[in-house]
Design an enzyme around this catalytic site. Structure first.
Site, PDB file in Angstrom:
ATOM      1  N   GLU A  88      12.145 -13.718  -1.487  1.00  0.00           N
ATOM      2  CA  GLU A  88      12.547 -13.055  -0.231  1.00  0.00           C
ATOM      3  C   GLU A  88      11.525 -11.969   0.032  1.00  0.00           C
ATOM      4  O   GLU A  88      11.368 -11.067  -0.781  1.00  0.00           O
ATOM      5  CB  GLU A  88      13.943 -12.432  -0.373  1.00  0.00           C
ATOM      6  N   CYS A 107      14.161  -4.496   4.877  1.00  0.00           N
ATOM      7  CA  CYS A 107      13.350  -5.650   5.251  1.00  0.00           C
ATOM      8  C   CYS A 107      13.781  -6.163   6.621  1.00  0.00           C
ATOM      9  O   CYS A 107      13.003  -6.742   7.344  1.00  0.00           O
ATOM     10  CB  CYS A 107      13.476  -6.738   4.202  1.00  0.00           C
TER      11      CYS A 107
HETATM   12  N1  LIG Z   1      13.563 -10.472   2.455  1.00  0.00           N
HETATM   13  C1  LIG Z   1      14.373  -9.672   1.801  1.00  0.00           C
HETATM   14  O1  LIG Z   1      15.532  -9.985   1.540  1.00  0.00           O
HETATM   15  C2  LIG Z   1      13.866  -8.335   1.348  1.00  0.00           C
HETATM   16  C3  LIG Z   1      14.778  -7.372   0.902  1.00  0.00           C
HETATM   17  C4  LIG Z   1      14.314  -6.135   0.484  1.00  0.00           C
HETATM   18  C5  LIG Z   1      12.966  -5.842   0.512  1.00  0.00           C
HETATM   19  N2  LIG Z   1      12.090  -6.785   0.962  1.00  0.00           N
HETATM   20  C6  LIG Z   1      10.663  -6.473   1.041  1.00  0.00           C
HETATM   21  O2  LIG Z   1      10.265  -5.751  -0.115  1.00  0.00           O
HETATM   22  C7  LIG Z   1       9.188  -4.868   0.191  1.00  0.00           C
HETATM   23  C8  LIG Z   1       9.504  -3.483  -0.323  1.00  0.00           C
HETATM   24  O3  LIG Z   1       9.774  -3.517  -1.693  1.00  0.00           O
HETATM   25  P1  LIG Z   1       8.695  -3.133  -2.810  1.00  0.00           P
HETATM   26  O4  LIG Z   1       7.788  -2.071  -2.287  1.00  0.00           O
HETATM   27  O5  LIG Z   1       9.470  -2.851  -4.056  1.00  0.00           O
HETATM   28  O6  LIG Z   1       7.903  -4.507  -2.949  1.00  0.00           O
HETATM   29  P2  LIG Z   1       6.778  -4.893  -4.014  1.00  0.00           P
HETATM   30  O7  LIG Z   1       6.357  -6.279  -3.696  1.00  0.00           O
HETATM   31  O8  LIG Z   1       5.733  -3.847  -4.097  1.00  0.00           O
HETATM   32  O9  LIG Z   1       7.526  -4.875  -5.432  1.00  0.00           O
HETATM   33  C9  LIG Z   1       8.641  -5.701  -5.685  1.00  0.00           C
HETATM   34  C10 LIG Z   1       8.717  -5.969  -7.177  1.00  0.00           C
HETATM   35  O10 LIG Z   1       7.614  -6.760  -7.571  1.00  0.00           O
HETATM   36  C11 LIG Z   1       6.991  -6.195  -8.717  1.00  0.00           C
HETATM   37  N3  LIG Z   1       5.581  -6.603  -8.750  1.00  0.00           N
HETATM   38  C12 LIG Z   1       4.506  -5.944  -8.242  1.00  0.00           C
HETATM   39  N4  LIG Z   1       3.389  -6.655  -8.461  1.00  0.00           N
HETATM   40  C13 LIG Z   1       3.751  -7.785  -9.112  1.00  0.00           C
HETATM   41  C14 LIG Z   1       3.053  -8.938  -9.586  1.00  0.00           C
HETATM   42  N5  LIG Z   1       1.734  -9.039  -9.429  1.00  0.00           N
HETATM   43  N6  LIG Z   1       3.744  -9.916 -10.170  1.00  0.00           N
HETATM   44  C15 LIG Z   1       5.085  -9.836 -10.322  1.00  0.00           C
HETATM   45  N7  LIG Z   1       5.811  -8.758  -9.901  1.00  0.00           N
HETATM   46  C16 LIG Z   1       5.151  -7.750  -9.296  1.00  0.00           C
HETATM   47  C17 LIG Z   1       7.233  -4.720  -8.534  1.00  0.00           C
HETATM   48  O11 LIG Z   1       7.035  -4.029  -9.741  1.00  0.00           O
HETATM   49  C18 LIG Z   1       8.672  -4.715  -8.037  1.00  0.00           C
HETATM   50  O12 LIG Z   1       9.569  -4.858  -9.105  1.00  0.00           O
HETATM   51  C19 LIG Z   1       9.042  -4.945   1.702  1.00  0.00           C
HETATM   52  O13 LIG Z   1       7.976  -5.808   2.013  1.00  0.00           O
HETATM   53  C20 LIG Z   1      10.364  -5.547   2.167  1.00  0.00           C
HETATM   54  O14 LIG Z   1      10.297  -6.219   3.400  1.00  0.00           O
HETATM   55  C21 LIG Z   1      12.510  -8.019   1.368  1.00  0.00           C
END
Ligand SMILES: NC(=O)c1ccc[n+]([C@@H]2O[C@H](COP(=O)([O-])OP(=O)(O)OC[C@H]3O[C@@H](n4cnc5c(N)ncnc54)[C@H](O)[C@@H]3O)[C@@H](O)[C@H]2O)c1
Length: 522
Positions: free
Chosen positions: A285, A319
């Site tokens: 997501e 999001c």
């Molecule tokens: N579509 C949905 O349901 C939904 C819901 C909430 C948030 N979001 C999205 O999430 C984002 C905000 O959240 P964020 O800043 O925590 O996102 P992010 O992608 O920076 O981080 C999300 C998670 O991924 C981990 N991560 C980072 N790099 C990684 C890698 N290379 N491999 C595996 N894991 C890794 C992070 O440590 C964290 O736990 C926004 O883009 C928002 O739109 C989407």
């Protein structure tokens, strides 16, 4: 075990003083015991530490959580224990697994004020949002508990004489859950609960900004009766997530977060190293660029407050938040004027103050990013409104801003900003607006304000979004009522809180037996 039909947990009515007092008392108790402790928690082993893990976005000098930071070196051991946990947990009947999830929900419900207070401190969620986050977490536990019982019954197949056909679903193995910070309770709970309800073992790698909330999630599940080997906590950075994704022992990856990270995960999970005995499945997501269309007949009394809430509640860090308004040119000026008036009423301030709409954003990097986009947009377009009042120097505040008349190629019209920045474009008609929505690579949420039922049907047919909201705000999806998730580059099309979500965590098995026996063996 018979469970009553699912219903959503009602949010607290914050206009009632008793609720407000209970929440403030919980915050006071939390502040008195800060920082909370976050362990690396693998099976029965708990490794604590004193590393500062998270701070209050409103007062960055306040450390909210300290603990032990997991590293990629912890991943193999966590998977080994989870594999052991899987063997036992996958044999537990769905009704018993459901009992543990429902007990975890009750545990969280009893501590709902404390859990909300932690989300206020760690993620700067205003009270109403923090309470809704707790409610959604409880909803996920209750909903997936019921879903798993139904799934275990399997599907009815076409019956023919002399043949027994059965379809059953089995858990896949170890699920790696990688969660974001913006719903620090509900999102990790949702993905972890789905994995556990269906009999998988789960390793949770929460967002580095909100590990304290994640520790509470794992505590709730273990208190509810999920065996320690079946749910592990690895509080670390992105490299821990990356190591989980690549580990051959992981069967399913449930990820919620940004687009670039999601795409990297999808690519990495597609690798099948020599000797691999399964395909990794990814539930992803991701982000969006969510548009709201206003037709010429839109009721601005509804649209203006609806858009204000969609764009600026929790500083636009959902999001599902609205970031782009496409308004019919016949009402564009009136709408802009009324929106500017509404922006002037936004309460910007610390999350703990009741009535605040726009708290600080999550961290310094986020503040810099939002300000960068806002400055570039102000330089390229026309400023409709900015709300500076309440913006404090301490804390990662960004002034809510609305910009119009941007050139078509402005990056802010295509890229996810994830902050309190809204753009407005005048369009010739609804179809021109639909064309602009259709040109985007994202398709998460979308809104429409229109009174003509034919327009509603037309836009619904043309909308690529995973969730289209008509004549209401575009955030606040409820478990069981609005299954939630995006299409295109916004996600894998899976719908959290919907009837089919659990299918992504299981494997189907079909049994066919010829029941015409030739002789009897005794
Ligand atoms: N579509 C949905 O349901 C939904 C819901 C909430 C948030 N979001 C999205 O999430 C984002 C905000 O959240 P964020 O800043 O925590 O996102 P992010 O992608 O920076 O981080 C999300 C998670 O991924 C981990 N991560 C980072 N790099 C990684 C890698 N290379 N491999 C595996 N894991 C890794 C992070 O440590 C964290 O736990 C926004 O883009 C928002 O739109 C989407």
């Amino acid at each position: 075990m018979t469970l009553s039909p699912f219903i959503n947990v009602p949010v607290l009515e914050l206009r009632r003083a008793t609720h407000r007092h209970a929440l403030l008392a919980a915050l006071e108790r939390l502040d008195a015991r800060l920082p909370v402790r976050v362990p690396v928690w693998i099976g029965g082993e708990r490794r604590d530490g004193d590393v500062p893990m998270s701070t209050d976005p409103g007062s960055p000098e306040r450390v909210v959580a300290v603990g032990a930071r997991a590293t990629p070196a912890d991943v193999p051991h966590a998977i080994e224990i989870a594999e052991r946990g899987f063997v036992a947990w996958s044999r537990v009947p769905a009704a018993e697994r459901a009992r543990a999830l429902v007990a975890a929900a009750a545990w969280l419900h009893e501590r709902r004020h404390e859990a909300a207070a932690l989300a206020v401190r760690e993620a700067a969620k205003p009270w109403a949002e923090a309470d809704a986050d707790v409610c959604e977490a409880i909803d996920f536990l209750e909903y997936y508990a019921r879903g798993a019982i139904a799934l275990e019954r399997g599907e009815a197949l076409l019956p023919v004489p002399g043949e027994r056909n059965e379809l059953h679903y089995r858990p896949r193995g170890v699920v790696a859950v990688i969660s974001p910070w913006n719903f620090p309770l509900a999102i990790p709970v949702g993905m972890v609960a789905a994995g556990l309800a269906t009999g998988n073992a789960v390793v949770l790698k929460p967002a580095e900004q909100a590990p304290g909330c994640a520790a509470l999630v794992v505590e709730a599940l273990r208190a509810g009766g999920v065996p320690p080997d079946a749910v592990a906590l690895l509080p670390g950075e992105g490299d821990v997530g990356a190591a989980l994704v690549r580990h051959p022992g992981v069967h399913t990856i449930a990820f919620t977060g940004s687009g670039p990270v999601g795409l990297e995960i999808i690519r990495a999970a597609a690798e099948t190293p020599p000797g691999a005995r399964h395909l990794k499945r990814v539930v992803a997501e991701m982000g969006g660029k969510n548009c709201v269309i206003l037709d010429a007949d839109a009721d601005l009394d509804d649209a203006v407050p609806g858009i204000l809430a969609s764009a600026f509640a929790y500083a636009g860090q959902k999001c599902s938040a609205a970031s782009r308004i496409l308004v019919h040119e016949a009402i564009a000026d009136t709408f802009a004027e009324r929106l500017a008036g509404a922006v002037a009423t936004l309460q910007v301030g610390q999350a703990e103050r009741f009535g605040v709409d726009v708290p600080p954003v999550i961290e310094a990097d986020a503040q810099a990013r939002v300000r960068r986009y806002a400055e570039a947009a102000r330089a390229a377009g026309t400023l409709v409104a900015v709300r500076e009042e309440g913006v404090e120097d301490t804390g990662w505040f960004c002034a809510p801003t609305v910009i119009s008349a941007l050139p078509a190629d402005a990056p802010v019209l295509r890229e996810e900003v994830f902050g309190p920045l809204l753009t407005v474009e005048a369009v010739r008609d609804v179809d021109a607006a639909c064309d602009r929505v259709d040109a985007l690579p994202f398709a998460l949420t979308q809104g429409l304000y229109a009174r003509n039922p034919r327009t509603v049907e037309h836009v619904a047919r043309r909308s690529p979004a995973g969730n289209l909201y008509v004549n209401r705000s575009i955030t606040g999806a409820m478990v069981g009522r609005q299954p939630f998730g995006g299409n295109r580059l916004s996600g894998t099309g899976t719908k959290a809180g919907g009837p089919e979500y659990l299918l992504h965590f299981v494997e189907p098995h079909v049994l066919t037996e010829n029941t015409v026996r030739h002789g009897l063996v005794v």
